[in-house]
Design a protein around this motif. Structure first.
Motif, PDB file in Angstrom:
ATOM      1  N   PRO A 293    -131.747  55.218  39.915  1.00  0.00           N
ATOM      2  CA  PRO A 293    -132.169  53.984  40.584  1.00  0.00           C
ATOM      3  C   PRO A 293    -133.633  53.657  40.310  1.00  0.00           C
ATOM      4  N   LYS A 294    -133.900  52.404  39.993  1.00  0.00           N
ATOM      5  CA  LYS A 294    -135.260  51.912  39.772  1.00  0.00           C
ATOM      6  C   LYS A 294    -135.370  50.529  40.409  1.00  0.00           C
ATOM      7  N   PRO A 295    -135.230  50.476  41.728  1.00  0.00           N
ATOM      8  CA  PRO A 295    -135.198  49.171  42.403  1.00  0.00           C
ATOM      9  C   PRO A 295    -136.523  48.437  42.309  1.00  0.00           C
ATOM     10  N   ASP A 296    -136.447  47.129  42.194  1.00  0.00           N
ATOM     11  CA  ASP A 296    -137.629  46.280  42.101  1.00  0.00           C
ATOM     12  C   ASP A 296    -137.329  44.983  42.842  1.00  0.00           C
ATOM     13  N   ILE A 297    -138.243  44.569  43.690  1.00  0.00           N
ATOM     14  CA  ILE A 297    -137.979  43.389  44.532  1.00  0.00           C
ATOM     15  C   ILE A 297    -138.389  42.077  43.902  1.00  0.00           C
ATOM     16  N   HIS A 298    -139.028  42.131  42.739  1.00  0.00           N
ATOM     17  CA  HIS A 298    -139.395  40.870  42.104  1.00  0.00           C
ATOM     18  C   HIS A 298    -138.141  40.066  41.764  1.00  0.00           C
ATOM     19  N   PRO A 299    -138.244  38.766  41.806  1.00  0.00           N
ATOM     20  CA  PRO A 299    -137.068  37.942  41.502  1.00  0.00           C
ATOM     21  C   PRO A 299    -136.566  38.158  40.079  1.00  0.00           C
ATOM     22  N   THR A 300    -135.275  38.035  39.933  1.00  0.00           N
ATOM     23  CA  THR A 300    -134.674  37.935  38.608  1.00  0.00           C
ATOM     24  C   THR A 300    -134.856  36.505  38.111  1.00  0.00           C
ATOM     25  N   ALA A 301    -134.362  36.231  36.912  1.00  0.00           N
ATOM     26  CA  ALA A 301    -134.419  34.856  36.415  1.00  0.00           C
ATOM     27  C   ALA A 301    -133.699  33.915  37.368  1.00  0.00           C
ATOM     28  N   ALA A 302    -132.542  34.359  37.870  1.00  0.00           N
ATOM     29  CA  ALA A 302    -131.799  33.528  38.831  1.00  0.00           C
ATOM     30  C   ALA A 302    -132.582  33.355  40.123  1.00  0.00           C
ATOM     31  N   GLY A 303    -133.295  34.415  40.529  1.00  0.00           N
ATOM     32  CA  GLY A 303    -134.093  34.327  41.743  1.00  0.00           C
ATOM     33  C   GLY A 303    -135.238  33.340  41.619  1.00  0.00           C
ATOM     34  N   TYR A 304    -135.893  33.357  40.467  1.00  0.00           N
ATOM     35  CA  TYR A 304    -136.975  32.395  40.254  1.00  0.00           C
ATOM     36  C   TYR A 304    -136.450  30.960  40.216  1.00  0.00           C
ATOM     37  N   THR A 305    -135.229  30.791  39.724  1.00  0.00           N
ATOM     38  CA  THR A 305    -134.631  29.459  39.771  1.00  0.00           C
ATOM     39  C   THR A 305    -134.461  29.007  41.213  1.00  0.00           C
ATOM     40  N   GLU A 306    -133.977  29.905  42.068  1.00  0.00           N
ATOM     41  CA  GLU A 306    -133.811  29.562  43.482  1.00  0.00           C
ATOM     42  C   GLU A 306    -135.144  29.222  44.131  1.00  0.00           C
ATOM     43  N   LEU A 307    -136.187  30.002  43.809  1.00  0.00           N
ATOM     44  CA  LEU A 307    -137.498  29.697  44.361  1.00  0.00           C
ATOM     45  C   LEU A 307    -138.010  28.363  43.826  1.00  0.00           C
ATOM     46  N   GLY A 308    -137.743  28.093  42.552  1.00  0.00           N
ATOM     47  CA  GLY A 308    -138.129  26.803  41.987  1.00  0.00           C
ATOM     48  C   GLY A 308    -137.496  25.652  42.740  1.00  0.00           C
TER      49      GLY A 308
END
Length: 448
Positions: A293-308
């Motif tokens: 496991p290497k969890p990271d909370i930064h948005p994925t590409a899809a996440g950045y789209t949602e924030l956009g």
């Protein structure tokens, strides 16, 4: 299921997860109408400030990676609105709210600064170069119509490293619980103070700014129907979510205070945007090359789209996209916020986009005259006149001949007819339009 999810996390990982997602994402935008203190350039200038979210960081990024974060989405949406938009990104990985307020204060005072003056020990290899641009930062803010800013998550990291993950909060010794609570109180107080200082400086540099501040996302659970399953013990989850709620209350207090001062302030719901599907919109399920496991909370590409979307919709009432392209259409074209839909598909020649002459002039709202004897099109729009001849390697702009930075105009054969195809960028630029190509969308934007 709870135990399996919990086993994904290490002590350091959960600290990083919680700290990062407590970031307060803030957007400041200036009114477009000319007024005292409002930018006077003919471009819609966007400045991006803050931490790794501002920088558009995704898991696995390196110094050479090209970000496509929420800032880039907002920039594209400005282009979709027909705005002659440009943007500059000053996001720095690891930046805390105090560091940002110091940096903005130095910019406003015209002071040259180094990393040690702002925040020592930053992990971003670009930090020194970014701080070297402090005088330009001040000018960019003065010219800005829109300022995008995310800050705050790194403020909480050192405290959350002490929290751990295996021991529930309510199982900690009473003095440890009290210490964590008092530390959180101090951090919340400091964050509000530094946020206000940053807003005051932005307001000083661009006093007509409209402020849009997003709430905070905390992806420490998954939700199936109405049931939430947390990655941490319930009492720890309660401590964290209570902290998130208190941070939102602080944010609401700041918004109310600045609204009373006459600013147009909004809050965008980044929390709902990411937390509705944390597994999809962040990298919390990521693993290393060995499968650990290497969890990271930064948005994925899809996440950045949602924030956009979260930032763009309050600004412009919608999040626009181009229509699906047919297989023979290599690029979409948007002119003045309106997509060009035509039976005559664009053509790419040596990296330049060509489009039917009539489609171009109709989209630009220009007047067209055709000289059949010389195969020359003369296009006029207000005080600009462009003449382009089929096969010629020059273009005439207001009577002055200039080299054509593209292949010449040519005749494109269609069933039963021929169409004059012209280099889109050269013609548009000659008429005074801005031309921007976004590879992310495979779309050319043309705006006045």
């Amino acid at each position: 299921m709870y135990s399996k999810l919990r086993n994904m996390w290490s002590r350091a990982a959960i600290a990083a997860v919680v700290a990062g997602c407590l970031a307060s994402a803030m957007t400041a935008s200036a009114a477009q109408a000319p007024a005292a203190g409002t930018a006077t350039s003919d471009t819609y200038d966007i400045v991006v400030l803050g931490d790794s979210l501002a920088a558009g960081y995704e898991l696995g990024f390196t110094e050479s990676s090209v970000p496509y974060g929420y800032a880039e989405h907002v920039y594209e949406q400005a282009l979709f609105q027909g705005l002659r938009a440009e943007y500059t990104n000053y996001g720095i990985i690891g930046l805390r709210s105090e560091g940002l307020s110091k940096w903005l204060d130095a910019a406003a005072k015209g002071q040259a600064v180094k990393e040690a003056d702002i925040q020592a020990g930053l992990i971003d290899p670009r930090a020194a170069a970014m701080f070297g641009k402090t005088p330009q930062l001040a000018q960019d803010l003065k010219d800005a119509e829109l300022v995008l800013l995310t800050i705050g998550g790194n403020d909480f990291l050192w405290m959350l490293n002490d929290l751990g993950v295996e021991t529930a909060f309510n199982q900690l010794p009473a003095d440890k619980q009290d210490l964590l609570k008092s530390q959180l109180d101090a951090l919340l107080e400091s964050f509000e103070k530094q946020l206000k200082a940053s807003l005051d400086t932005i307001q000083k540099l661009q006093p007509n700014a409209e402020i849009m501040i997003a709430n905070q996302y905390l992806p420490i659970y998954i939700q199936i129907r109405d049931q939430k399953t947390y990655f941490v013990p319930d009492s720890t989850a309660k401590f964290l979510t209570d902290g998130q709620t208190r941070l939102l209350e602080r944010l609401q207090t700041v918004v109310a205070e600045y609204s009373k001062q006459g600013l147009n302030v909004k809050i965008a719901d980044a929390s709902s945007a990411i937390e509705k599907d944390a597994l999809k919109f962040t990298s919390i399920r990521a693993t290393d090359e060995k499968g650990n496991p290497k969890p990271d909370i930064h948005p994925t590409a899809a996440g950045y789209t949602e924030l956009g979307k979260t930032f763009s919709e309050p600004l412009w009432g919608a999040y626009k996209t181009v229509k699906p392209r047919k297989s023979n259409v290599p690029i979409s074209i948007v002119v003045g916020g309106k997509e060009v839909i035509t039976d005559y598909a664009p053509v790419i020649k040596k990296g330049r986009t060509f489009l039917s002459l009539r489609d171009v002039t109709d989209a630009l709202g220009a007047e067209l005259q055709w000289n059949a004897a010389t195969s020359t099109a003369t296009i006029t729009l207000e005080d600009r006149t462009v003449a382009i001849t089929v096969g010629a390697d020059t273009i005439s702009i207001n009577g002055k001949s200039e080299p054509l930075n593209a292949e010449p105009a040519y005749l494109q054969q269609f069933s039963g007819e021929k169409k004059t195809y012209v280099p889109l960028a050269a013609l548009s630029d000659g008429l005074g339009f801005q031309v921007v190509y976004r590879e992310t969308l495979k779309t050319a934007f043309i705006n006045r």
